[in-house]
Design an enzyme around this catalytic site. Structure first.
Site, mmCIF file in Angstrom:
data_model
loop_
_atom_site.group_PDB
_atom_site.id
_atom_site.type_symbol
_atom_site.label_atom_id
_atom_site.label_comp_id
_atom_site.label_asym_id
_atom_site.label_seq_id
_atom_site.Cartn_x
_atom_site.Cartn_y
_atom_site.Cartn_z
ATOM 1 N N HIS A 1 0.802 -1.218 0.000
ATOM 2 C CA HIS A 1 0.000 0.000 0.000
ATOM 3 C C HIS A 1 0.839 1.275 0.000
ATOM 4 C CE1 HIS A 1 -3.399 -2.658 0.949
ATOM 5 N NE2 HIS A 1 -4.139 -1.675 0.497
ATOM 6 N N GLY A 2 2.081 1.200 0.368
ATOM 7 C CA GLY A 2 2.880 2.409 0.323
ATOM 8 C C GLY A 2 4.265 2.237 0.912
#
Length: 471
Positions: A317-318
């Site tokens: 996700h990041g």
């Protein structure tokens, strides 16, 4: 270009539909979709379309090698090549700066690094192409022989930049053999407009309220403001992402493609395990099928397998420590449910399971929202009733009162009531000619009304982020 933009709604999409439905042969339709998909991707970042095409070529080429050399070392070498190149590209563009910065911080080093602008959708199309070569290697599908067809699968604009993660096996037969019908067009249009309404009318508004509380006013945040702010973020991220998935699935139907569902009313979950069966389904099943089960699944090394999967889920996700903490946070609760409770969650009453699940998810969104861990600590201080600013102040009280009706509407929209309303309308249409007329009228009024209000909102709206673009 984003779906929730006037240029897409009133220029790109109409041109695409006209050209697509004027074409008679499926081969010509595919060429039109391919060219327009590459144009769609290149609209905002023309340089990165080269990376997209290169990634597609790598997996097309390796898929052909695997198909021609099944059961040999060359097939395995092609699979390894695909995995290394794809994850290498993802690592360089998305994670290299993060890892080097972390090393520099931990060891007081001064290693040089380059910060790249993240190619939009790279996490999504990387997982799609990886699933293709793995499935070809496993014998779950045959390799695509035409590069243009494979590139169409990779770049198809409805699901290119924010999912769902569509596997080649989902659409392999549809690339050269699909039909477009009036019923499919209508169903797709309704689904697209429903997603547009989720994004423009609910997610954007919730996000603007959330920003007032959690971004603009964090040093003065009260306990009530913290709870209402993170509730609004929970609303925003669900309707933002599920809205995009609805738009993607709807557009796919219009063009004759059937994409997998990506959300199934996650906020009615009765456990964290149940939540992840309902939230971002295409990502959860990807990690299940390509990481969790190959590692041993529930049969052996369960805890280790869960730790690996949820560390990767957070990292996907990041490139930030808060996302890794977010993944590990869910690992703890899934470990608790699967290892400690061992299925006893199902025996608990709903009035225990649902509040527990929603509270865990709500706290989890704080890890997701705050990339700065110092800000995360400030938020939790307020959230857990230790705010120096007290329980509530005039600012948070006004925001909560002014948005209470919206909050109630958002909660109702999270429930599967629309599913039953749709069944009722369809049932009416099947009973008689009069019922069909009523069904047609209701669908027409719904589509025109949604398009009108979304257009009016977009004309006067400056706040229109797409949260999952950064992934």
């Amino acid at each position: 270009m984003v779906f929730s933009s006037l240029i897409f709604l009133y220029l790109f999409l109409p041109i695409c539909l006209i050209l697509y439905f004027l074409a008679k042969k499926i081969r010509v339709k595919n060429v039109i979709l391919l060219v327009l998909s590459l144009l769609f991707y290149a609209w905002g970042e023309p340089v990165w379309v080269i990376l997209l095409i290169f990634s597609g070529f790598v997996d097309y080429f390796n898929g052909r090698i695997i198909e021609a050399n099944r059961g040999t070392k060359y097939a395995k070498m092609a699979l390894v090549s695909s995995i290394v190149i794809n994850l290498g590209l993802l690592g360089v563009f998305k994670y290299s700066a993060f890892f080097i910065q972390s090393i520099n911080g931990l060891f007081s080093a001064h290693l040089p690094y380059a910060e790249f602008a993240l190619p939009i959708g790279i996490s999504f199309y990387t997982f799609q192409t990886l699933s293709y070569t793995i499935d070809v290697y496993r014998g779950n599908t045959k390799a695509q022989m035409k590069f243009s067809n494979f590139l169409l699968y990779v770049s198809l604009f409805p699901q290119l930049i924010a999912g769902p993660i569509v596997r080649y096996t989902d659409v392999a037969e549809q690339i050269d053999n699909r039909t477009t019908t009036l019923a499919g067009f209508k169903s797709g249009a309704i689904r697209f407009l429903t997603g547009l309404a989720k994004k423009v009318l609910i997610a954007n508004y919730a996000g603007s309220v959330c920003e007032q509380l959690l971004s603009s006013n964090l040093p003065e945040l009260t306990t009530a403001g913290a709870w209402f702010g993170i509730f609004m973020f929970a609303v925003q991220i669900y309707f933002d992402f599920s809205g995009y998935s609805d738009m993607a699935i709807g557009l796919g139907k219009i063009f004759g493609f059937q994409y997998p569902e990506n959300f199934n009313y996650p906020y009615i979950c009765t456990s964290i395990t149940d939540f992840w069966r309902r939230w971002h389904i295409s990502l959860s099943t990807f990690f299940r099928d390509y990481v969790y089960i190959p590692l041993g699944g529930n049969r052996r090394h369960l805890v280790f397998n869960l730790l690996v999967v949820w560390s990767l889920t957070g990292l996907w996700h990041g490139a930030s420590w808060n996302f890794i903490l977010w993944g590990l946070y869910y690992f703890v609760f899934l470990f608790f449910e699967k290892v400690v409770l061992k299925g006893r969650m199902e025996q608990m009453p709903w009035y225990v399971k649902r509040p527990y699940s929603l509270l865990v998810v709500l706290i989890g969104w704080a890890f997701f929202y705050f990339t700065d861990l110092g800000q995360l600590g400030t938020f939790f201080q307020s959230f857990f009733f230790a705010s120096p600013n007290g329980l509530i102040d005039t600012t948070s009280q006004t925001l909560i009162i002014n948005n209470s009706l919206f909050a109630v509407i958002a909660v109702i929209a999270c429930l599967p009531l629309s599913k039953y309303a749709k069944k009722l309308v369809n049932y009416m249409g099947q009973k008689s000619n009069a019922g069909m007329a009523v069904q047609f009228s209701l669908n027409f009024v719904y589509m025109v009304g949604v398009l009108f209000f979304c257009t009016a909102s977009l004309v006067g709206q400056s706040y229109n982020p797409f949260l999952y673009f950064r992934f």
